[in-house]
Every structure is written in C-alpha cells, then in structure tokens.
Design an enzyme around this catalytic site. Structure first.
Site, PDB file in Angstrom:
ATOM      1  N   ASP A 263       0.869  -1.182   0.000  1.00  0.00           N
ATOM      2  CA  ASP A 263       0.000   0.000   0.000  1.00  0.00           C
ATOM      3  C   ASP A 263       0.902   1.228   0.000  1.00  0.00           C
ATOM      4  O   ASP A 263       1.844   1.317   0.799  1.00  0.00           O
ATOM      5  CB  ASP A 263      -0.889  -0.035   1.254  1.00  0.00           C
ATOM      6  CG  ASP A 263      -2.059   0.929   1.159  1.00  0.00           C
ATOM      7  OD1 ASP A 263      -1.823   2.136   0.933  1.00  0.00           O
ATOM      8  OD2 ASP A 263      -3.206   0.487   1.326  1.00  0.00           O
ATOM      9  N   ILE A 264       0.669   2.165  -0.915  1.00  0.00           N
ATOM     10  CA  ILE A 264       1.578   3.326  -0.990  1.00  0.00           C
ATOM     11  C   ILE A 264       1.288   4.368   0.097  1.00  0.00           C
ATOM     12  O   ILE A 264       2.072   5.289   0.290  1.00  0.00           O
ATOM     13  CB  ILE A 264       1.570   4.010  -2.382  1.00  0.00           C
ATOM     14  CG1 ILE A 264       0.166   4.338  -2.844  1.00  0.00           C
ATOM     15  CG2 ILE A 264       2.328   3.193  -3.400  1.00  0.00           C
ATOM     16  CD1 ILE A 264       0.141   5.246  -4.069  1.00  0.00           C
TER      17      ILE A 264
ATOM     18  N   HIS B 270      -6.420  -6.082   3.093  1.00  0.00           N
ATOM     19  CA  HIS B 270      -5.323  -5.349   3.725  1.00  0.00           C
ATOM     20  C   HIS B 270      -4.636  -6.318   4.694  1.00  0.00           C
ATOM     21  O   HIS B 270      -5.308  -6.914   5.541  1.00  0.00           O
ATOM     22  CB  HIS B 270      -5.857  -4.172   4.546  1.00  0.00           C
ATOM     23  CG  HIS B 270      -6.510  -3.090   3.744  1.00  0.00           C
ATOM     24  ND1 HIS B 270      -5.853  -1.944   3.363  1.00  0.00           N
ATOM     25  CD2 HIS B 270      -7.775  -2.963   3.265  1.00  0.00           C
ATOM     26  CE1 HIS B 270      -6.691  -1.152   2.693  1.00  0.00           C
ATOM     27  NE2 HIS B 270      -7.867  -1.763   2.621  1.00  0.00           N
TER      28      HIS B 270
ATOM     29  N   HIS C  65      -9.729  -6.140  -2.357  1.00  0.00           N
ATOM     30  CA  HIS C  65      -8.383  -6.237  -1.797  1.00  0.00           C
ATOM     31  C   HIS C  65      -8.460  -6.554  -0.320  1.00  0.00           C
ATOM     32  O   HIS C  65      -9.338  -6.068   0.391  1.00  0.00           O
ATOM     33  CB  HIS C  65      -7.572  -4.955  -2.027  1.00  0.00           C
ATOM     34  CG  HIS C  65      -8.296  -3.701  -1.668  1.00  0.00           C
ATOM     35  ND1 HIS C  65      -9.264  -3.144  -2.484  1.00  0.00           N
ATOM     36  CD2 HIS C  65      -8.211  -2.907  -0.580  1.00  0.00           C
ATOM     37  CE1 HIS C  65      -9.730  -2.044  -1.904  1.00  0.00           C
ATOM     38  NE2 HIS C  65      -9.114  -1.887  -0.746  1.00  0.00           N
TER      39      HIS C  65
HETATM   40  P1  AMP Z   1      -9.924   0.725   0.686  1.00  0.00           P
HETATM   41  O1  AMP Z   1     -10.437   1.794   1.592  1.00  0.00           O
HETATM   42  O2  AMP Z   1      -9.985  -0.632   1.330  1.00  0.00           O
HETATM   43  O3  AMP Z   1     -10.585   0.742  -0.674  1.00  0.00           O
HETATM   44  O4  AMP Z   1      -8.397   1.013   0.538  1.00  0.00           O
HETATM   45  C1  AMP Z   1      -7.739   1.354  -0.641  1.00  0.00           C
HETATM   46  C2  AMP Z   1      -6.273   1.346  -0.310  1.00  0.00           C
HETATM   47  O5  AMP Z   1      -5.550   1.434  -1.515  1.00  0.00           O
HETATM   48  C3  AMP Z   1      -5.795   2.486   0.587  1.00  0.00           C
HETATM   49  O6  AMP Z   1      -5.163   1.926   1.727  1.00  0.00           O
HETATM   50  C4  AMP Z   1      -4.812   3.256  -0.289  1.00  0.00           C
HETATM   51  O7  AMP Z   1      -3.734   3.752   0.450  1.00  0.00           O
HETATM   52  C5  AMP Z   1      -4.389   2.194  -1.280  1.00  0.00           C
HETATM   53  N1  AMP Z   1      -3.948   2.673  -2.591  1.00  0.00           N
HETATM   54  C6  AMP Z   1      -4.548   3.567  -3.391  1.00  0.00           C
HETATM   55  N2  AMP Z   1      -3.871   3.698  -4.552  1.00  0.00           N
HETATM   56  C7  AMP Z   1      -2.822   2.835  -4.484  1.00  0.00           C
HETATM   57  C8  AMP Z   1      -1.752   2.484  -5.367  1.00  0.00           C
HETATM   58  N3  AMP Z   1      -1.615   3.064  -6.576  1.00  0.00           N
HETATM   59  N4  AMP Z   1      -0.856   1.553  -4.961  1.00  0.00           N
HETATM   60  C9  AMP Z   1      -0.974   0.970  -3.760  1.00  0.00           C
HETATM   61  N5  AMP Z   1      -1.959   1.255  -2.886  1.00  0.00           N
HETATM   62  C10 AMP Z   1      -2.870   2.166  -3.226  1.00  0.00           C
END
Ligand code: AMP
Length: 142
Positions: free
Chosen positions: A34-35, A105, A103
């Site tokens: 996660d970035i 986490h 996804h």
């Molecule tokens: P969610 O609230 O479960 O949909 O979380 C989306 C997650 O994706 C968040 O923790 C973001 O920090 C992460 N995220 C968004 N864009 C990217 C990316 N390009 N690469 C990696 N993680 C990302």
C-alpha cells in the site's frame, strides 16, 4: 450494488498501466505494498479476476486470495518484527471501501502503536522498494 469498473486503479495495476511495489504473484493473485501504509509492511492482496469486493467475488477466486493472504501474513510477521497481523477487507462505501477491486489489507501491528489513519501519508518510495524486495525474497517459492 454497482458493477465492476474496469478503470479502477488496481485493474490498471493488473494491466501494467500503473507501477506497484510487488511482493507476490501467482496465476490468480497479485500482492503489492500500500503506498499510503497504515503501518510498515501494509500489503494489499488482490485477485486477478475482476471482483468489486467480497460481495461479488466467486468462492473459487476468494480461496486464492485467502491462501495468498495467509502466506503474506506469515512472511511479514517476522520480517517486520510485528507483534500481530491485522487482516481487513472493506465492501462498499459505507464500510470505507475506496478502490473497487477486491483487496485484503494485510497490516503488521505493534504493541501500543496506533494505526495511521487511512490513505493519509504517502510513504517514501525508496523505503517501499526496499520493503517490497525483502518481502518478495521471503515469499520466493511460496
Ligand atoms: P480501501 O479503503 O480498502 O478501498 O483502501 C484502498 C487502499 O488502496 C488504501 O489503503 C490506499 O492507500 C491504497 N492505494 C490507493 N492507490 C494505491 C496504489 N496506486 N498503490 C498501492 N496502494 C494504493
């Protein structure tokens, strides 16, 4: 429930249109850092099959995601010297989902250390690259 949007950011990562810090891949799943990590080592595990979230993924596709989630949690725990591992999945906006490709986490947890709020601080790219390489090496052959 809305349908799957092929232009979501994780679909773009799967198509190679956007880079990621890959830690694991097989025929069915991809895992990357996660970035905007909520803790060091925060990893996302996604199916290669299109699925919006837990509510529409097939059982078979989810089994692959669950297997990889377990592998990554077990590898990350000693690597990040964590005290525990937290697995979270959000389905639909009311739950906190922001990216509409399923996804998991996988988040290392440390005694007495609170999580950062979601999606706040963009991590140092060099640190992410180093962590991804270490995790990928630990998962090699898994
Ligand atoms: P969610 O609230 O479960 O949909 O979380 C989306 C997650 O994706 C968040 O923790 C973001 O920090 C992460 N995220 C968004 N864009 C990217 C990316 N390009 N690469 C990696 N993680 C990302």
């Amino acid at each position: 429930m809305a349908t799957y949007d092929t232009n979501n950011i994780f679909a773009k990562i799967l198509r190679g249109e956007i880079p990621c810090f890959k830690v694991y891949e097989n025929d069915h799943v991809l895992a990357f850092l996660d970035i905007m990590p909520r803790a060091p080592g925060h990893t996302l595990v996604i199916p290669k099959a299109p699925a919006r979230n837990l509510l529409d993924i097939t059982e078979e596709d989810f089994v692959h995601v669950a297997r990889a989630t377990r592998l990554i949690a077990r590898a990350a725990m000693p690597l990040f010297d964590a005290d525990g591992m937290m697995i979270v999945q959000f389905s639909e906006p009311a739950s906190g989902q922001e990216v509409y490709h399923l996804h998991m986490h996988v988040i290392p947890r440390f005694e007495g250390v609170a999580l950062l709020p979601p999606a706040t601080v963009k991590a140092d790219m060099a640190v992410l690259a180093e962590q991804a390489a270490k995790l990928a090496a630990a998962l090699k052959g898994a």
